[in-house]
Structures are given as C-alpha cells and as structure tokens.
Design a protein around this motif. Structure first.
Motif, PDB file in Angstrom:
ATOM      1  N   SER A   1     -13.672   8.157   2.305  1.00 27.14           N
ATOM      2  CA  SER A   1     -13.591   6.710   2.123  1.00 27.14           C
ATOM      3  C   SER A   1     -12.168   6.240   1.856  1.00 27.14           C
ATOM      4  CB  SER A   1     -14.487   6.272   0.960  1.00 27.14           C
ATOM      5  OG  SER A   1     -14.325   4.897   0.700  1.00 27.14           O
ATOM      6  N   PHE A   2     -11.782   5.167   2.554  1.00 29.70           N
ATOM      7  CA  PHE A   2     -10.524   4.475   2.285  1.00 29.70           C
ATOM      8  C   PHE A   2     -10.778   3.222   1.441  1.00 29.70           C
ATOM      9  CE2 PHE A   2      -9.212   7.239   5.636  1.00 29.70           C
ATOM     10  CZ  PHE A   2      -7.849   7.406   5.498  1.00 29.70           C
ATOM     11  N   SER A   3     -12.005   3.095   0.925  1.00 29.06           N
ATOM     12  CA  SER A   3     -12.361   1.922   0.112  1.00 29.06           C
ATOM     13  C   SER A   3     -12.984   2.348  -1.209  1.00 29.06           C
ATOM     14  CB  SER A   3     -13.329   1.014   0.882  1.00 29.06           C
ATOM     15  OG  SER A   3     -14.466   1.731   1.345  1.00 29.06           O
ATOM     16  N   GLN A   4     -12.461   3.435  -1.803  1.00 33.53           N
ATOM     17  CA  GLN A   4     -12.971   3.884  -3.092  1.00 33.53           C
ATOM     18  C   GLN A   4     -12.880   2.764  -4.124  1.00 33.53           C
ATOM     19  OE1 GLN A   4     -10.735   7.367  -4.078  1.00 33.53           O
ATOM     20  NE2 GLN A   4     -11.780   8.675  -2.589  1.00 33.53           N
ATOM     21  N   ILE A   5     -13.825   2.723  -5.041  1.00 36.20           N
ATOM     22  CA  ILE A   5     -13.908   1.638  -6.023  1.00 36.20           C
ATOM     23  C   ILE A   5     -12.605   1.493  -6.793  1.00 36.20           C
ATOM     24  CG2 ILE A   5     -15.032   0.876  -8.147  1.00 36.20           C
ATOM     25  CD1 ILE A   5     -17.614   2.184  -7.078  1.00 36.20           C
ATOM     26  N   VAL A   6     -12.127   2.598  -7.347  1.00 37.95           N
ATOM     27  CA  VAL A   6     -10.846   2.599  -8.064  1.00 37.95           C
ATOM     28  C   VAL A   6      -9.837   3.385  -7.236  1.00 37.95           C
ATOM     29  CG1 VAL A   6      -9.625   3.336 -10.151  1.00 37.95           C
ATOM     30  CG2 VAL A   6     -11.910   2.331 -10.337  1.00 37.95           C
ATOM     31  N   GLN A   7      -8.715   2.766  -6.947  1.00 37.17           N
ATOM     32  CA  GLN A   7      -7.686   3.390  -6.128  1.00 37.17           C
ATOM     33  C   GLN A   7      -6.839   4.360  -6.954  1.00 37.17           C
ATOM     34  OE1 GLN A   7      -7.385   2.142  -2.406  1.00 37.17           O
ATOM     35  NE2 GLN A   7      -9.406   2.251  -3.336  1.00 37.17           N
ATOM     36  N   SER A   8      -5.952   5.068  -6.286  1.00 36.45           N
ATOM     37  CA  SER A   8      -5.148   6.091  -6.950  1.00 36.45           C
ATOM     38  C   SER A   8      -4.242   5.520  -8.034  1.00 36.45           C
ATOM     39  CB  SER A   8      -4.295   6.840  -5.918  1.00 36.45           C
ATOM     40  OG  SER A   8      -3.442   5.931  -5.221  1.00 36.45           O
ATOM     41  N   ASN A   9      -3.943   4.211  -7.957  1.00 36.01           N
ATOM     42  CA  ASN A   9      -3.098   3.578  -8.981  1.00 36.01           C
ATOM     43  C   ASN A   9      -3.901   3.106 -10.188  1.00 36.01           C
ATOM     44  OD1 ASN A   9      -4.388   1.219  -8.063  1.00 36.01           O
ATOM     45  ND2 ASN A   9      -2.713   0.732  -6.668  1.00 36.01           N
ATOM     46  N   GLY A  10      -5.214   3.370 -10.198  1.00 40.56           N
ATOM     47  CA  GLY A  10      -6.048   2.991 -11.326  1.00 40.56           C
ATOM     48  C   GLY A  10      -6.579   1.575 -11.260  1.00 40.56           C
ATOM     49  N   GLU A  11      -6.326   0.871 -10.140  1.00 39.44           N
ATOM     50  CA  GLU A  11      -6.791  -0.504  -9.977  1.00 39.44           C
ATOM     51  C   GLU A  11      -8.053  -0.547  -9.113  1.00 39.44           C
ATOM     52  OE1 GLU A  11      -5.251  -3.259 -11.365  1.00 39.44           O
ATOM     53  OE2 GLU A  11      -4.004  -1.788 -12.400  1.00 39.44           O
ATOM     54  N   ILE A  12      -8.912  -1.529  -9.381  1.00 40.98           N
ATOM     55  CA  ILE A  12     -10.078  -1.746  -8.527  1.00 40.98           C
ATOM     56  C   ILE A  12      -9.594  -2.182  -7.147  1.00 40.98           C
ATOM     57  CG2 ILE A  12     -12.175  -3.118  -8.191  1.00 40.98           C
ATOM     58  CD1 ILE A  12     -12.322  -3.469 -11.208  1.00 40.98           C
ATOM     59  N   LEU A  13     -10.236  -1.650  -6.111  1.00 40.90           N
ATOM     60  CA  LEU A  13      -9.890  -2.061  -4.755  1.00 40.90           C
ATOM     61  C   LEU A  13     -10.071  -3.560  -4.601  1.00 40.90           C
ATOM     62  CD1 LEU A  13      -9.299  -1.284  -1.729  1.00 40.90           C
ATOM     63  CD2 LEU A  13     -11.776  -1.346  -1.430  1.00 40.90           C
ATOM     64  N   LYS A  14      -9.067  -4.213  -4.063  1.00 42.03           N
ATOM     65  CA  LYS A  14      -9.154  -5.627  -3.748  1.00 42.03           C
ATOM     66  C   LYS A  14      -9.005  -5.779  -2.238  1.00 42.03           C
ATOM     67  CE  LYS A  14      -9.414  -7.430  -7.943  1.00 42.03           C
ATOM     68  NZ  LYS A  14      -9.352  -6.213  -8.723  1.00 42.03           N
ATOM     69  N   HIS A  15      -9.926  -6.485  -1.630  1.00 44.40           N
ATOM     70  CA  HIS A  15      -9.830  -6.726  -0.189  1.00 44.40           C
ATOM     71  C   HIS A  15      -8.781  -7.790   0.105  1.00 44.40           C
ATOM     72  CE1 HIS A  15     -13.368  -4.248   0.263  1.00 44.40           C
ATOM     73  NE2 HIS A  15     -13.983  -4.984  -0.636  1.00 44.40           N
ATOM     74  N   GLU A  16      -8.457  -8.600  -0.916  1.00 50.13           N
ATOM     75  CA  GLU A  16      -7.482  -9.676  -0.744  1.00 50.13           C
ATOM     76  C   GLU A  16      -6.466  -9.567  -1.865  1.00 50.13           C
ATOM     77  OE1 GLU A  16      -5.844 -13.106   1.098  1.00 50.13           O
ATOM     78  OE2 GLU A  16      -7.162 -11.502   1.719  1.00 50.13           O
ATOM     79  N   THR A  17      -5.513  -8.648  -1.702  1.00 47.83           N
ATOM     80  CA  THR A  17      -4.537  -8.383  -2.751  1.00 47.83           C
ATOM     81  C   THR A  17      -3.342  -9.322  -2.629  1.00 47.83           C
ATOM     82  OG1 THR A  17      -5.168  -6.061  -2.706  1.00 47.83           O
ATOM     83  CG2 THR A  17      -3.099  -6.598  -3.792  1.00 47.83           C
ATOM     84  N   SER A  18      -2.864  -9.807  -3.768  1.00 48.74           N
ATOM     85  CA  SER A  18      -1.631 -10.589  -3.788  1.00 48.74           C
ATOM     86  C   SER A  18      -0.456  -9.621  -3.806  1.00 48.74           C
ATOM     87  CB  SER A  18      -1.581 -11.480  -5.036  1.00 48.74           C
ATOM     88  OG  SER A  18      -2.564 -12.466  -4.984  1.00 48.74           O
ATOM     89  N   TYR A  19       0.325  -9.622  -2.767  1.00 49.83           N
ATOM     90  CA  TYR A  19       1.426  -8.664  -2.670  1.00 49.83           C
ATOM     91  C   TYR A  19       2.654  -9.189  -3.407  1.00 49.83           C
ATOM     92  CZ  TYR A  19      -1.269  -6.048   0.687  1.00 49.83           C
ATOM     93  OH  TYR A  19      -2.258  -5.304   1.280  1.00 49.83           O
ATOM     94  N   GLY A  20       3.083  -8.482  -4.436  1.00 51.71           N
ATOM     95  CA  GLY A  20       4.335  -8.818  -5.095  1.00 51.71           C
ATOM     96  C   GLY A  20       4.261  -9.960  -6.081  1.00 51.71           C
ATOM     97  N   TYR A  21       3.058 -10.413  -6.433  1.00 50.63           N
ATOM     98  CA  TYR A  21       2.952 -11.519  -7.406  1.00 50.63           C
ATOM     99  C   TYR A  21       1.714 -11.327  -8.262  1.00 50.63           C
ATOM    100  CZ  TYR A  21       2.061 -16.146  -9.309  1.00 50.63           C
ATOM    101  OH  TYR A  21       1.790 -17.190 -10.143  1.00 50.63           O
ATOM    102  N   PHE A  22       1.885 -11.275  -9.559  1.00 51.40           N
ATOM    103  CA  PHE A  22       0.774 -10.999 -10.463  1.00 51.40           C
ATOM    104  C   PHE A  22       0.829 -11.904 -11.679  1.00 51.40           C
ATOM    105  CE2 PHE A  22       1.510  -7.289  -7.975  1.00 51.40           C
ATOM    106  CZ  PHE A  22       0.239  -6.894  -7.608  1.00 51.40           C
TER     107      PHE A  22
END
Length: 531
Positions: free
Chosen positions: A106-127
C-alpha cells in the motif's frame, strides 16, 4: 510481525481523529470540534442508544477531471462521538494503524513514515500547527512513488490497472471483524455468534468489531451498506480492510501495489492477465466488492512513463527568477495539462511554497485568478495560496468582482465545496459585506455549510426577511443546531425538525456551553473591502 507504533503517535492521531476527523480534510479548518472551555468527547454524556439522524451531504470535485463530482458526508455529532470514543477506549484506532503499517503493497497507509496521517489533500509548505517540521512535507510523494513502482515492476511485461467499483458505497459493515480475523475466521465466528452469543469460542476481537459495526452504522442512519466519504474514521476502516485484502492477494502469488482502492498488478506473462483478474475478483467478491470493468486497463512496457513535474518546479525555485520566468513556468504546466498530463496545474499550485520566487505579484495574482476560474480541481489550493500571501498581494475591486461572479456561477452548478472556499476567501481578504443576491442564491441552493459561514461571518447582511427564508429552508442537523445556538429557532422547533429524542439533553448542554461547529475567522488583517 506486528508493526510498532509509538504511543506519542497514537495520542497525536487520536487527537486529530477527535478534533478534525468529523469534517472532511477538504473543508476550511474553521470547521472543527475544538473548544476552549470543555471537551465535547468527555464533558457531555452521549446516550447509549442514539437517534438515527441523516448525515448532511455536499459535493466536491473528484480532481480526476473538471466536471465529475463526489459526495462528501457529515454524520450527526452524537453518532460520531459514540463511534470515536468506542474506537479509542477499545484501542481499535491503534489496531487499525498497526495493521495498515504491515502492508508493503500500500502507498496509502494510514500513518506515513513521518508519523503523520495520510492526507489526500496536503498543504505543501504551509502549516497552521506550531512545531511541525515543514521540510518533511514540502515535496510531493508522487515522483518518489513512481520511482519505487518502477523498481518493483522490474522484469514485468506490463501493468494491469484494477479499480474497485463504488468502493466506499459497497463496504458491508458486518464484515468488520474480518479486518483482523480474515474472512474465513470471521465467518466461523459469525456462526458461533448467531448460535449463542455466550459461546466460549467467540473471540474478543469478534465481539469488539461486531460492536464497532453498530457504531459505524449509527453514522449512516443504521444502514449496513456503505462507509460515509468524508470522516477520517471511514478512511481508517477502509484502508485497514484493504490491507486485509492485500494479504490475501499477496498470498495468492500476485505482485502488485495499491493506493486506496486502485490496484496496479505487475504482469510478467501476458497469458496471466485473465488469471490474475479472476484471482483478485474472487478475493474481492468474498468481501462484497467487485472490479470496475470500465476502469480496467492493461499498459504494456514502457509503463510508468510520466513527466517529471517535480524537476520542472525545482529548476524554477533554484533559479534567479524574473517576470518572464514566472510566465514560463505557468505556461509549462498549462501546456502539460493540455497535452494530457491531467493534474499538472494542480501539482504546481500544491507545490508552491516559500521557495517559490515571485517578483511581479500583480502578474502572479492574474495567474492564480485564471486558475481559480478555469480549473476548479485546483481551487482549494489557490484559495489557500492567496490567503497565505494576502499581505503581499494586491486585490482590487475587479478581482473581488471576479470571485463574487464565480460564487454565483458555482452556486448555479451545485459546486458546494467551491462555494464554501470562495466565501472563506472573501472573508480572509477583508470583504466585510456581500451582496443580497449572493446570500439569497446560496440559501436557496441549500449549501448549508456555506450558509453557516454566512451566518457567522456576515451577520449584518442578514435582515429579517432573509433569516425567515433561511430558517424555513434549513434541514441539516448542523445548520439547525447553529440556528438554535443563535436563538433563531426555539428548543422545541430544533428538536422536532432534527428528529431528536434520545439526544435532546446532549444538544441542550452543547448550547449551554456556547459550542459552535464553525469558529470565526480571526480578523487580524487590514480591512481592504469594507463594502
């Protein structure tokens, strides 16, 4: 071997589950369950038996093409709290995360390798959240994922693309015990359970997930078919169920990768195509799923031939950009979109971050507005970019007129999420009043989340006649609650129109604590448009 998930990650995930998980990740962050004074999950008791209230529904773009739409759901709050509290207390959230982490396909695991929940619509570079290491998220995972797929497919003749037909709508909630037990073991346990619920052979896992079935059905008026698209809870269950299916497909000797319900099967001999389709179809059939034959396709070598969208972006941000370069990079992505690289424009606007150099902000605004009008797949990201950089950008009357005209256009076309974001954009740009025509059209479109925003952000534009019409047309549990909160409708009218019986005390306490599902936009910017 069971994946180890740190307790700090679990705690973080559970918190996000509770505060943000009710509302789709695509909505503005002002829709949330935060409260400064109390914990909605602990401080107000939810009845053991809830009222079955219809979830609210709105539409958004599917992102795959400009016209197709998807329905997003908002389940009633007591049903959501009941389900989440149960999953938390029974450690089911942790179990689903750990199961998902076991999948190498799976490339859509619930929690990604960075420890964050997978987001289908991620804000790149702004949090918005403090303490987040932004550098981990600036790059899209698209190109790295393609590279990984190429490595896995070495020696293959081609890729067979398979898609589950109406996946979320086909989830049969009674199958939940199979997530951990597998289909065959779950059926065995089901027979024991039907024969005698006190049978000592019934496992604790079966009992807990059988009860979870009831909690999840409560989100959808007790229906047994379908997971609601939108809530984070549904994604967790869907990905975990697909991970169980992954295990069976892998055991059958099939090499593949998956992103949510999209499978890419590595074909080593063309004669195996029908065999693999049969194997996967049979496995999916056990779990009440079927293959969408219209989306099935086979791509022979060379497969995974894609334009390196990331490299184009990197070349721009690493250069000393001039105005002509801004024209060049936007035109490059526009041309790629026209040549068939669907999503190229959206990739660009998702990637723009602090490294993106702009010298001619007037030209930059023109490009953003043109994308806003012509590519509604990118609308959310464009709104976020404008809001983030609003102090650098100059918006005049003509720009505001374009946005308002677009609102009316999207209201006519029933593009609910786009209308929500454009109203949000106007308020963030300091537009403190909107025309009566816009208000009345939004009300009559029954876009009830947009109406909530207008009630909260544009109160002075709502005269008695508009409020009477708004109140008469309202139907969703969340809008009726907001009207109840603001004393526009009485307690009896609210409870009768929503259909409350067992949950009356909960909502009365919610109002007593002045809880709102929509938090006002902080007005910390210079007012640009007071009219």
């Amino acid at each position: 071997m069971e994946a180890e998930i740190g307790e700090e990650i679990i705690e973080k995930v559970v918190k996000e589950f509770k505060i943000k998980g009710l509302f789709s990740e695509y909505l503005p962050s002002n829709f949330n369950l935060k409260s400064e004074t109390f914990d909605i999950f602990k401080d107000i008791e939810v009845p053991n038996s809830i009222d079955y209230i219809e979830p609210y529904k709105f539409t958004m773009s599917r992102f795959k093409d400009n016209e197709s739409r998807r329905v997003i759901h908002l389940p009633e709050i007591t049903a959501y709290i009941s389900a989440v509290n149960y999953m938390d207390s029974e450690k089911i959230i942790k179990e689903l995360i750990e199961l998902s982490a076991e999948s190498e396909n799976s490339f859509s695991q619930i929690v990604q390798s960075n420890g964050e929940i997978l987001k289908h619509e991620t804000s790149y570079g702004y949090f918005e959240d403090e303490g987040v290491d932004e550098s981990r998220f600036i790059q899209s995972t698209y190109i790295p994922n393609i590279a990984e797929k190429i490595k896995r497919a070495q020696g293959g003749k081609g890729i067979l693309y398979l898609d589950i037909s109406n996946f979320y709508g086909s989830v049969y909630t009674h199958i939940f015990p199979a997530i951990l037990l597998g289909y065959d073991k779950a059926i065995e346990q089901y027979k024991y359970f039907q024969g005698n619920k006190a049978d000592g052979r019934i496992s604790d896992i079966y009992k807990r997930y059988e009860k979870l079935d009831g909690k999840v059905r409560g989100l959808n008026s007790n229906r047994t078919n379908g997971l609601l698209t939108g809530p984070l809870l549904s994604f967790f269950l869907a990905e975990a169920l697909l991970t169980r299916i992954d295990q069976e497909i892998e055991s059958a000797g099939v090499s593949f990768v998956r992103y949510v319900d999209d499978f890419e099967i590595i074909i080593y001999e063309d004669k195996d195509i029908d065999l693999y389709k049969t194997i996967i179809s049979d496995i999916l059939g056990k779990y009440h799923f079927s293959i969408n034959n219209e989306k099935t396709k086979y791509v022979k070598f060379p497969y995974y031939v894609v334009e390196n969208l990331q490299m184009i972006y990197e070349e721009y941000v690493s250069s000393k950009a001039e105005s002509n370069d801004l024209i060049k990079i936007f035109n490059k992505y526009f041309n790629l979109e026209n040549e068939g690289n669907k999503g190229a424009i959206r990739y660009l606007v998702k990637s723009i971050n602090e490294r993106f150099q702009v010298k001619d902000y007037e030209l930059y605004v023109s490009y953003l507005l043109n994308i806003l009008v012509n590519d509604n797949r990118s609308l959310i990201k464009v709104c976020e970019l404008i809001i983030k950089d609003k102090d650098k950008l100059t918006f005049g009357d003509n720009h505001i007129k374009i946005i308002k005209k677009l609102i009316l256009q999207y209201v006519r076309h029933k593009k609910d999420l786009e209308v929500i974001w454009l109203i949000y954009l106007l308020k963030n740009l300091g537009v403190n009043s909107i025309e009566r025509d816009i208000v009345k059209n939004v009300i009559r479109s029954k876009n009830e989340l947009a109406i909530i925003m207008i009630i909260e952000e544009y109160t002075e534009d709502l005269d008695d006649n508009i409020m009477d019409e708004l109140t008469a047309l309202s139907s969703s549990w969340i809008l009726l609650y907001q009207l109840f909160l603001k004393n526009h409708i009485s307690t009896d009218e609210f409870e009768n129109r929503v259909g409350l019986n067992k949950s009356k005390h909960f909502y009365r306490k919610l109002k007593y604590n002045c809880f709102t599902f929509y938090k006002l936009i902080a007005d910390d910017s210079r007012t640009k448009f007071p009219f």
